[in-house]
Design a protein around this motif. Structure first.
Motif, PDB file in Angstrom:
ATOM      1  N   TYR A 150      -3.677   7.052   2.715  1.00  0.00           N
ATOM      2  CA  TYR A 150      -3.497   5.627   2.584  1.00  0.00           C
ATOM      3  C   TYR A 150      -4.649   4.646   3.202  1.00  0.00           C
ATOM      4  CZ  TYR A 150       1.680   5.907   2.368  1.00  0.00           C
ATOM      5  OH  TYR A 150       2.913   6.672   2.049  1.00  0.00           O
ATOM      6  N   ASN A 194      -1.781  -3.964  -4.846  1.00  0.00           N
ATOM      7  CA  ASN A 194      -1.924  -3.905  -3.433  1.00  0.00           C
ATOM      8  C   ASN A 194      -2.306  -5.163  -2.852  1.00  0.00           C
ATOM      9  OD1 ASN A 194      -2.211  -3.145  -0.684  1.00  0.00           O
ATOM     10  ND2 ASN A 194      -4.209  -1.922  -1.233  1.00  0.00           N
ATOM     11  N   LEU A 238       0.864  -1.266   0.083  1.00  0.00           N
ATOM     12  CA  LEU A 238      -0.026  -0.028   0.196  1.00  0.00           C
ATOM     13  C   LEU A 238       0.942   1.277  -0.009  1.00  0.00           C
ATOM     14  CD1 LEU A 238      -2.871   1.236   0.224  1.00  0.00           C
ATOM     15  CD2 LEU A 238      -2.407   1.272   2.767  1.00  0.00           C
ATOM     16  N   VAL A 259      -3.820   0.139  -7.928  1.00  0.00           N
ATOM     17  CA  VAL A 259      -3.780  -0.142  -6.292  1.00  0.00           C
ATOM     18  C   VAL A 259      -4.584  -1.436  -6.073  1.00  0.00           C
ATOM     19  CG1 VAL A 259      -3.957   2.726  -5.920  1.00  0.00           C
ATOM     20  CG2 VAL A 259      -6.142   1.459  -6.197  1.00  0.00           C
ATOM     21  N   PHE A 289      -6.845   1.962   0.981  1.00  0.00           N
ATOM     22  CA  PHE A 289      -7.056   0.529   1.611  1.00  0.00           C
ATOM     23  C   PHE A 289      -8.283   0.314   1.453  1.00  0.00           C
ATOM     24  CE2 PHE A 289      -7.229  -1.992   5.335  1.00  0.00           C
ATOM     25  CZ  PHE A 289      -6.385  -3.196   4.975  1.00  0.00           C
TER      26      PHE A 289
END
Length: 412
Positions: A168, A255, A154, A251, A172
């Motif tokens: 962040y 991630n 991340l 992402v 997430f």
């Protein structure tokens, strides 16, 4: 051999892992791929069904032959053909075919070169050190997924894009919703709201990067967003919509998948102390083989879908134009025709032609090199400083698409 289970039934993906393994063992043993009806969903018409490709040979050949097994007709990341409004946020190059796919990948690849990745390697190492510092300060009993595995990819993806630390958590949470499947922790209890939550999460992530891109177009820095928004390859630029979709892909793919590989890696080391001892004998030397074996058994993405563009025979089966096939990477990575003792975790396995980063061909994972470095450096730091760390029973994600771990207690 009969098949008395349904891969389209969401409840199948909540079964214990041994039952899932046994089901795919049976699918691989069939002479021709099994066919499944599609699930009824409220946001898309019921499709014609699909063939489940569970054998390594089928997955590899379909991946390599993108002209026949296409990604762009209805999307690769879902089995149903999704409504057009989803393409605005999730219509990234993973859901495209050439020439449009090649154009986007060409633009993105110039900004995603080994030189760009190398620039962030020191940052990956520094981040891994800091994460283990925090783990040791906190002590045993924490959640390895949220405290360790999720933090590294991340941070690196956000830092690469120029997303600040205050965002962040926002990134997430939204990526969890997008890949949360039918898991109530991320999707909520009301199944009818899943599509709305998915679109909202996509819109919010796209808005975040488009706002940043507008700023970087005026005042570029050395981050990836600046490179992408200002990239001009043979007179071509990314549109704001394309940039937003790529960011969501980055992402989510960069991630979530790496997070799950790291989480599975600890679980595999916990269940296989002999392999831990072997890795500890030569942490750097055995890292490349260990990382590939972790990715093989973790297989963070369960499947991708393709649609057949013309009648085509593959490995003895005739596929008709318009039919769907689903490439089950998780199953292909356990094919005994390719891997000796496929359920055994062996960090010295060689060769290891897994499809954990997707099969060969134009859709092979663009971020594979970065993912390997993140997994390598995270475990290097853990094995050096917390060599006896163990992962408890994993709390698995309820999803057919992602083979994920949401939470896992760690002790050391």
């Amino acid at each position: 051999m009969s098949v008395d289970f349904d891969l389209s039934d969401q409840h199948f993906w909540a079964r214990p892992m041994p039952e899932r393994e046994e089901a795919f063992d049976r699918l691989r043993a069939l002479e021709t791929p099994a066919f499944f009806e599609e699930m009824e969903i409220s946001i898309a018409p019921k499709g014609p069904g699909y063939y489940a490709l569970a054998k390594h040979a089928d997955v590899v050949e379909a991946s390599r032959n993108a002209e026949v097994f296409c990604s762009g007709d209805g999307g690769a990341t879902n089995i149903p053909d999704m409504p057009a409004e989803f393409a605005e946020y999730f219509g990234s190059m993973i859901n495209m075919d050439d020439p449009r796919h090649a154009r986007l990948r060409r633009i993105v690849s110039r900004a995603f070169t080994p030189k760009m990745i190398k620039q962030f390697e020191a940052d990956v190492e520094t981040a891994a050190v800091g994460i283990v510092d925090d783990l040791l300060d906190k002590g045993p009993g924490g959640d390895f997924v949220t405290d360790v595995a999720a933090r590294l990819p991340l941070k690196i993806i956000c830092d690469m894009m120029g997303i600040t630390e205050r965002d962040y958590r926002f990134v997430f949470d939204r990526s969890n919703i997008i890949l949360g499947g039918f898991d109530p922790e991320y999707a909520g209890d009301d199944v009818s709201k899943i599509a709305e939550r998915l679109l909202t999460a996509g819109m919010e992530l796209q808005q975040l990067v488009q706002d940043l891109a507008a700023h970087r177009a005026e005042k570029p820095t050395n981050d990836l967003t600046s490179s992408l928004v200002n990239a001009n390859i043979d007179g071509e630029r990314l549109t704001m919509q394309e940039l937003g979709s790529f960011f969501i892909l980055l992402v989510v793919a960069g991630n979530e998948t790496t997070r799950n590989a790291i989480s599975y890696g600890l679980r595999l080391l916990t269940k296989n102390p002999d392999q831990r001892a072997l890795w500890l004998e030569d942490i750097d030397g055995r890292a490349p083989g260990a990382v590939e074996e972790i990715v093989r058994l973790a297989s963070p993405v369960n499947f991708m879908r393709r649609k057949v563009t013309r009648d085509h025979e593959m490995n003895g089966h005739l596929y008709r134009k318009g039919e769907k096939v689903v490439l089950f990477y998780w199953a292909a990575n356990r094919d005994p025709e390719v891997f000796d003792s496929p359920y055994t975790f062996d960090i010295t396995r060689s060769p290891n032609p897994h499809v954990g980063f997707g099969g060969p061909g134009p859709h092979f994972c663009l971020g594979a090199h970065l993912a390997r470095r993140e997994i390598t450096l995270m475990f290097r730091e853990l094995l050096r400083r917390v060599p006896q760390i163990e992962g408890g029973k994993p709390d698995r994600l309820y999803s057919s698409f992602i083979n994920g771990i949401k939470h896992m207690e760690c002790t050391f």
